[in-house]
Enzyme design. Structure first.
Site, PDB file in Angstrom:
ATOM      1  N   SER A  89       0.836  -1.209   0.000  1.00 38.06           N
ATOM      2  CA  SER A  89       0.000   0.000   0.000  1.00 38.06           C
ATOM      3  C   SER A  89       0.869   1.256   0.000  1.00 38.06           C
ATOM      4  O   SER A  89       0.581   2.237  -0.690  1.00 38.06           O
ATOM      5  CB  SER A  89      -0.929  -0.007   1.214  1.00 38.06           C
ATOM      6  OG  SER A  89      -1.836  -1.086   1.145  1.00 38.06           O
ATOM      7  N   HIS A 226       1.278 -12.984  -0.391  1.00 36.46           N
ATOM      8  CA  HIS A 226       1.730 -12.711  -1.754  1.00 36.46           C
ATOM      9  C   HIS A 226       2.830 -13.671  -2.211  1.00 36.46           C
ATOM     10  O   HIS A 226       3.224 -14.583  -1.497  1.00 36.46           O
ATOM     11  CB  HIS A 226       2.162 -11.254  -1.868  1.00 36.46           C
ATOM     12  CG  HIS A 226       0.997 -10.318  -1.904  1.00 36.46           C
ATOM     13  ND1 HIS A 226       0.600  -9.575  -0.813  1.00 36.46           N
ATOM     14  CD2 HIS A 226       0.107 -10.034  -2.878  1.00 36.46           C
ATOM     15  CE1 HIS A 226      -0.477  -8.866  -1.119  1.00 36.46           C
ATOM     16  NE2 HIS A 226      -0.799  -9.138  -2.371  1.00 36.46           N
TER      17      HIS A 226
END
Length: 455
Positions: A89, A226
């Site tokens: 982010s 991820h």
């Protein structure tokens, strides 16, 4: 390092390896009905040894492991510059904020300028745009690739458009050929949110290139689910030296100085220049050219990433194998489910397996609860249509804060009908088979029941 320190360090690292073997290595094998996470950390003693090495160094900010990762990651992707940050982010924030820098002159994004994106995805792809005061222009996606509908790009364009910022959905590259041509033709910046697509490739100009490297800036996330992880962590990468300088300035408090952590006077002009209205010779380490942040990664995180990076090719291979296996086992259900398809000219490194229910008799909530009860973690396509989320209420009261092109029909479809399951490397063949059979089991039972009721 003294001989005694070397001996002590080796002893600690041997103990760490023994601890890993005792606690993590010999886990009970998965059995039917046990939980299947959609993703998660996948590691061995290498990560724990690296983490311990960094801990013993006790260099608590960016350091030798961070520099090592940045160099090796950039080399792997084939880009010139990589800047580690504390999350994906934050990577998106830095990528966008870099384009607002006065150093970019007439190409800088200013408040009120427009950025083309999609409403279907993760919030932090568009959060920086809105928070800065730029205007996201939302276009629809296509099914079953779940990426931007490139046929809407020209309609989304206006005299205020400065950039395109979109993600590769669950590792499936968007149509980079069309998007890149559109950006080049109209002198627009292109940010590739590559947080779900590390290792995905797209053929452009006859060459397979990694996603995240074709636009002006790419971003990655190293959150545990991820493709590789640092626990928390992310990266911003580019081939543009000016953008790289700006990215690192915003990441490092907005400073003008480019000395590495722990270094002074790299430029040999630390006390020799006048900046702005500051006194002549004001310490360059405390000159700020941007309103920046501290978004650096710690060396402990980077140490984990260095070990993970070596395993990335095998991780990608296993994700592809799991995705293809699951698709093969579900193809006979295409009457009831829209199964995902890879973008043309692409080689995805899949983050998940996304399905859309097309049989109106199948209730998504019931199906997900059925799968979760059987231990299968499920996920929706993040925020769905983000303009329908509670966080968007304030923006709805100010119609100048965003634009929508068309009716977002497919975006609404995935909001009500789509879900996904994982394909991460920790999944075994038996897990894939169990997930497929569980989905089939629900659909067969449900459709038989509805046919009996309907008949």
């Amino acid at each position: 390092m003294s001989d005694k320190e070397k001996i002590l360090r080796l002893k600690v690292l041997e103990d760490v390896k023994e601890y890993y073997n005792e606690v993590f290595k010999n886990k009970e094998p998965w059995v039917e009905g046990a939980k299947i996470n959609y993703s998660g950390r996948y590691f061995d003693e290498d990560e724990m040894i690296n983490l311990t090495e960094a801990t013993l160094d006790f260099w608590l900010t960016t350091g030798r492991f961070s520099e090592k990762f940045e160099k090796e990651f950039a080399k792997l992707l084939g880009v010139k510059y990589c800047s580690l940050t504390n999350s994906g982010s934050s990577a998106n924030l830095l990528a966008f904020m870099a384009l607002t820098s006065p150093m970019l002159k007439e190409r800088r994004i200013k408040k009120g300028d427009e950025v083309i994106t999609v409403a279907a995805g993760f919030p932090t792809t568009i959060t920086p745009i809105l928070q800065y005061g730029a205007v996201p222009v939302f276009v629809d996606i296509t099914v079953p690739t779940y990426n931007i509908d490139v046929n809407l790009l020209d309609e989304a364009l206006s005299e205020k458009t400065k950039a395109v910022m979109i993600a590769h959905t669950l590792g499936n590259p968007f149509n980079l050929k069309k998007v890149k041509e559109f950006c080049d033709k109209n002198n627009l910046w292109l940010i590739e949110d590559n947080c779900d697509g590390l290792g995905s490739q797209y053929e452009i100009n006859g060459e397979l290139k990694f996603t995240g490297t074709i636009g002006d800036i790419g971003t990655s996330s190293f959150y545990p689910p991820h493709h590789i992880t640092m626990g928390e962590g992310g990266a911003v990468y580019t081939d543009n030296p000016i953008l790289n300088r700006i990215i690192e300035s915003f990441r490092d408090w907005g400073r003008d100085c480019f000395c590495k952590s722990g270094c002074d006077n790299t430029c040999n002009k630390r006390f020799a220049i006048k900046y702005g209205d500051m006194p002549l010779g004001y310490d360059h380490k405390y000159i700020y050219s941007h309103l920046g942040y501290n978004l650096k990664v710690t060396d402990m995180q980077a140490a984990i990433g260095c070990a993970q990076l070596k395993k990335l090719p095998k991780f990608i291979e296993r994700r592809i194998e799991n995705w293809e296996s699951l698709k093969g086992k579900l193809e006979h259900l295409s009457e009831y489910l829209i199964l995902p398809e890879a973008e043309k000219n692409s080689k995805p490194s899949w983050f998940g397996f996304l399905m859309t229910i097309k049989d109106p008799s199948i209730n998504r909530t019931d199906l997900l609860q059925y799968l979760e009860a059987k231990g299968i973690q499920t996920r929706l396509l993040f925020a769905g249509n983000i303009t329908r989320q509670p966080m968007f209420e304030d923006f709805k009261n100010n119609k100048d804060s965003y634009r929508i092109i068309g009716n977002l029909k497919n975006t609404d479809l995935i909001t009500t009908n789509s879900f996904w399951v994982g394909v991460y490397p920790g999944m075994t063949d038996s897990m894939i088979t169990y997930m497929a059979s569980s989905i089939e089991e629900y659909i067969i039972k449900n459709t038989i029941k509805n046919n009996i009721i309907g008949g």
